[in-house]
Scaffold this active site. Structure first.
Site, short mmCIF file in Angstrom:
data_model
loop_
_atom_site.label_atom_id
_atom_site.label_comp_id
_atom_site.label_asym_id
_atom_site.label_seq_id
_atom_site.Cartn_x
_atom_site.Cartn_y
_atom_site.Cartn_z
N CYS A 2 0.85 -1.18 0.00
CA CYS A 2 0.00 0.00 0.00
C CYS A 2 0.89 1.23 0.00
O CYS A 2 2.10 1.14 0.21
CB CYS A 2 -0.91 0.02 1.23
N GLY A 28 -0.93 0.91 -4.86
CA GLY A 28 -2.29 0.45 -4.57
C GLY A 28 -3.31 1.11 -5.45
O GLY A 28 -3.35 2.34 -5.54
N ASN A 101 0.76 -0.11 5.85
CA ASN A 101 1.30 -0.87 4.72
C ASN A 101 1.99 -2.09 5.28
O ASN A 101 2.92 -1.97 6.10
CB ASN A 101 2.29 -0.02 3.93
N GLY A 102 1.55 -3.28 4.88
CA GLY A 102 2.14 -4.51 5.37
C GLY A 102 1.07 -5.55 5.63
O GLY A 102 -0.02 -5.52 5.05
N TYR A 260 10.61 -4.80 -7.92
CA TYR A 260 9.39 -4.46 -8.64
C TYR A 260 8.55 -3.36 -8.01
O TYR A 260 8.07 -2.45 -8.69
CB TYR A 260 8.51 -5.72 -8.77
N THR A 306 9.18 -1.77 -15.39
CA THR A 306 10.18 -1.92 -14.33
C THR A 306 11.44 -2.65 -14.77
O THR A 306 12.45 -2.58 -14.09
CB THR A 306 9.56 -2.66 -13.12
N ASP A 368 12.24 -9.36 -18.01
CA ASP A 368 11.25 -8.86 -17.07
C ASP A 368 11.86 -8.80 -15.68
O ASP A 368 12.89 -9.42 -15.42
CB ASP A 368 10.01 -9.76 -17.06
N ASP A 369 11.21 -8.04 -14.78
CA ASP A 369 11.76 -7.91 -13.43
C ASP A 369 11.62 -9.20 -12.64
O ASP A 369 12.46 -9.53 -11.81
CB ASP A 369 11.07 -6.76 -12.68
#
Length: 509
Positions: A2, A28, A101-102, A260, A306, A368-369
């Site tokens: 988030c 998010g 966030n988490g 990412y 990315t 790609d990442d």
């Protein structure tokens, strides 16, 4: 994953909070919310959708005050109804709003303790509401029943109580009416949090955010990251108070942030994200050169966005041309955080279109990442072949994602991870590539850690199954699989949709 912002200033902060949320929107896309305070009242607006869709002029006008916090959410715990949007708010003690966030790994036990011991009723299934109520309970106990003010030591005592009770990953920004802005991280510092200042004619403003790029865009000078297990209080007088509230800390930020999640122009824990991706590409390029010296690659092409930095460095190491082979539709969200496999498959075709001239008759190395579920990789390889590629090789700047992440990233169900219980050859066949090259975990760790040698450890659990908090059991992972696989999510979404239809029918009955 988030995005958080918090600002305490001398002028109205509503527009600055809005602007900050747009900068961390990549963290998010499910819902957004802002809460502000003028010192006496709070003003809240939150809803499902992107920042630009949730807030209109009529909402912004109502968000009064010189202090506030904002949040953009993508769900890993809880459903995706409007009730899950953050920030959450409780009116006692003082009035506390919180964004998180988490992911709490002991959420079920905490929910039970809050009801039976703390006598608090929860209204959602969100672990962020749990965290808020634990914090509120601990602050009430620290301040005492008769006190009308919270001193810094009371806040730090409360955060110590939160850290003692809450397990898992959490970066938190909270607003306490009449007190100020509080920010803190878990003892491992798994999720990022940084703060900065801005001086103007009206005084000094303070900002806390998930990523330093939000500070940059709003003209704030980055001061430093909130340390693992540390709490910071910015009071209404503009004084900054700090305290390490954890008995023991073990700095181990999530390495997937650098792969990412974070924007390349961010600095997390004194590590420039862009530089780590350069090193990832260099190391992966050298691996291809050493293990496959007689390769027949004609061109290196990134999967936007990315992986561009890593792909460019791979091209330099391999002395191959770097080309843009895909054009991205900027109005489609990040497929990694789409809420379901069917939605992810559908959006890949809408998001990317191949430039035929860069593929026709060529042997291409797509970079790609990372590869998580494999859905995006498979569709991209199909696009390359349809555009005329002779052969399609695929390189991942990260190692195979074989294990669920339980710290706030939506890769929870091991059965949905393409690398789980598969060999590289099997993964290669599954995504339809002619050859598959992964980054080694040691090389990834080196690529990130060489930017800040002071960090000795990272959470690499999605790659090696070693969970940094030490409390993740096989039983817990089984529970996560049951609750968070796509089948369970789709069932939950269907129930939410039915509930909303019922509400509409009842309103018009």
């Amino acid at each position: 994953m988030c995005g958080l912002v918090g600002i305490l200033g001398n002028d109205r902060v509503n527009q600055a909070l809005y602007d900050g949320l747009t900068v961390v929107q990549h963290r998010g896309q499910d819902s957004a919310g802002i809460i502000t305070s003028d010192g006496n009242r709070v003003y809240l607006r939150k809803d499902n959708g992107l920042v630009r869709d949730v807030f209109h002029t009529r909402h912004m006008v109502q968000l009064q005050g010189t202090m506030g916090i904002g949040h953009v959410r993508y769900p890993t715990a809880g459903g995706d109804s409007r009730a899950e949007a953050q920030p959450f708010y409780v009116n006692s003690p003082f009035g506390i709003a919180l964004g998180h966030n988490g992911n709490l790994t002991n959420a079920d036990k905490l929910r039970e303790d809050l009801f039976k011991q703390d006598l608090r009723q929860l209204n959602t299934s969100s672990d962020s509401e749990i965290l808020l109520n634990v914090f509120a309970h601990e602050l009430r106990a620290a301040v005492g029943e008769s006190s009308l003010r919270a001193a810094p030591k009371d806040l730090f005592t409360a955060v110590s109580g939160v850290i003692r009770r809450c397990k898992g990953a959490y970066a938190v920004v909270a607003m306490i009416v009449g007190v100020g802005i509080v920010a803190f991280r878990d003892p491992c510092g798994i999720r990022p949090l940084v703060y900065g200042t801005k001086k103007s004619d009206s005084g000094t403003s303070y900002m806390v955010a998930s990523e330093s790029v939000a500070l940059d865009v709003l003209g704030y000078q980055r001061v430093r990251d909130i340390r693992p297990g540390e709490a910071m209080l910015i009071d209404l007088e503009g004084k900054v108070h700090h305290s390490i509230c954890a008995r023991q800390t073990n700095q181990a930020p999530c390495i997937f942030e650098y792969v990412y999640l974070a924007r390349p122009d961010s600095i997390l824990d004194d590590i420039p994200v862009y530089q780590t991706r350069i090193y990832m590409g260099e190391r992966l390029g050298h691996r291809v050169k050493q293990e496959w010296p007689d390769h027949d690659i004609d061109v290196v092409i990134p999967v936007p966005d990315t992986s561009r930095t890593a792909a460019l460095e791979m091209g330099k190491v391999l002395k191959l041309p770097y080309r843009e082979g895909f054009i991205k539709n900027r109005y489609i969200g990040r497929t990694f955080i789409m809420p379901g496999q069917a939605e992810r498959k559908k959006s890949v075709r809408q998001k990317l279109n191949a430039i035929t001239s860069e593929f026709t008759g060529k042997t291409v190395l797509l970079v790609d990442d990372s590869i998580v579920r494999g859905t995006t990789s498979q569709k991209i390889i199909e696009l390359a072949r349809e555009a005329g590629a002779k052969k399609v090789y695929f390189a991942s700047a990260a190692p195979p994602v074989r294990y669920p992440n339980v710290y706030g990233i939506d890769m929870p169900s091991s059965v949905e991870l393409i690398a789980n219980n598969r060999t590289n050859d099997q993964i290669c066949a599954e995504i339809g590539a002619d050859k598959l090259i992964y980054q080694k975990l040691d090389d990834l760790i080196t690529a990130v850690s060489q930017c800040n040698p002071n960090i000795k450890q990272f959470d690499t659990s999605c790659f090696d199954g070693k969970y940094i908090t030490g409390d993740i059991t096989p039983e817990y992972l089984c529970m996560v699989d049951r609750k968070r696989n796509d089948t369970a999510k789709n069932q939950e979404q269907n129930e939410l949709d039915l509930s909303e239809i019922t509400d509409i029918q009842e309103k018009h009955a």
